[in-house]
Design a protein around this motif. Sequence first.
Motif, PDB file in Angstrom:
ATOM      1  N   MET A   1     -15.032  16.798  -3.540  1.00 28.93           N
ATOM      2  CA  MET A   1     -14.020  15.819  -3.168  1.00 28.93           C
ATOM      3  C   MET A   1     -13.903  14.757  -4.259  1.00 28.93           C
ATOM      4  N   ASP A   2     -12.680  14.409  -4.575  1.00 28.10           N
ATOM      5  CA  ASP A   2     -12.399  13.419  -5.610  1.00 28.10           C
ATOM      6  C   ASP A   2     -12.651  12.010  -5.072  1.00 28.10           C
ATOM      7  N   ARG A   3     -13.393  11.215  -5.830  1.00 27.83           N
ATOM      8  CA  ARG A   3     -13.631   9.824  -5.411  1.00 27.83           C
ATOM      9  C   ARG A   3     -12.390   8.984  -5.654  1.00 27.83           C
ATOM     10  N   LYS A   4     -12.298   7.887  -4.915  1.00 27.04           N
ATOM     11  CA  LYS A   4     -11.237   6.917  -5.112  1.00 27.04           C
ATOM     12  C   LYS A   4     -11.785   5.792  -5.984  1.00 27.04           C
ATOM     13  N   ASP A  37      -0.226   9.937  -8.438  1.00 32.95           N
ATOM     14  CA  ASP A  37      -0.513   9.532  -7.064  1.00 32.95           C
ATOM     15  C   ASP A  37      -1.342   8.249  -7.072  1.00 32.95           C
ATOM     16  N   THR A  56      -5.573   1.617  -6.130  1.00 35.19           N
ATOM     17  CA  THR A  56      -6.612   2.590  -5.826  1.00 35.19           C
ATOM     18  C   THR A  56      -6.067   3.977  -6.138  1.00 35.19           C
ATOM     19  N   ARG A  58      -7.013   8.291  -7.549  1.00 33.19           N
ATOM     20  CA  ARG A  58      -8.001   9.380  -7.589  1.00 33.19           C
ATOM     21  C   ARG A  58      -8.786   9.287  -8.900  1.00 33.19           C
ATOM     22  N   GLU A  59     -10.037   9.634  -8.834  1.00 31.05           N
ATOM     23  CA  GLU A  59     -10.884   9.582 -10.028  1.00 31.05           C
ATOM     24  C   GLU A  59     -10.291  10.405 -11.165  1.00 31.05           C
ATOM     25  N   LYS A  60      -9.692  11.536 -10.845  1.00 29.31           N
ATOM     26  CA  LYS A  60      -9.125  12.405 -11.884  1.00 29.31           C
ATOM     27  C   LYS A  60      -7.961  11.748 -12.627  1.00 29.31           C
ATOM     28  N   ASP A  61      -7.274  10.796 -11.992  1.00 28.43           N
ATOM     29  CA  ASP A  61      -6.150  10.096 -12.619  1.00 28.43           C
ATOM     30  C   ASP A  61      -6.549   8.772 -13.261  1.00 28.43           C
ATOM     31  N   MET A  62      -7.770   8.336 -13.033  1.00 26.56           N
ATOM     32  CA  MET A  62      -8.214   7.015 -13.455  1.00 26.56           C
ATOM     33  C   MET A  62      -8.057   6.794 -14.962  1.00 26.56           C
ATOM     34  N   VAL A  76     -15.826   1.937  -7.555  1.00 22.15           N
ATOM     35  CA  VAL A  76     -15.613   3.004  -6.584  1.00 22.15           C
ATOM     36  C   VAL A  76     -15.100   2.351  -5.313  1.00 22.15           C
TER      37      VAL A  76
END
Length: 78
Positions: A1-4, A37, A56, A58-62, A76
């Motif tokens: 699961m992707d972290r926020k 997103d 806030t 998704r970690e993948k977009d950070m 986080v």
Amino acid sequence: MDRKIKLIWDFRGPEAKEIAKHHVIHLKEFAIKEGLDFFHADIEEINEMYCLAYITVREKDMIVYRDALKPHRGEVAK
């Protein structure tokens, strides 16, 4: 699961709240323009002279947000 991840910009001074509100508009516009997103973008008033704007994501977009928008810090999200 992707972290926020919560990306944060700090604003200080008598106009901090208004500047933070305006910054949130640009954060949302950036996300829409880039097709990214996000979960939530808003302000948090610490006191009358200190307010922060945050988004806030998704970690993948950070990294995309970080490199383009240069937040002051991140954490986080809960």
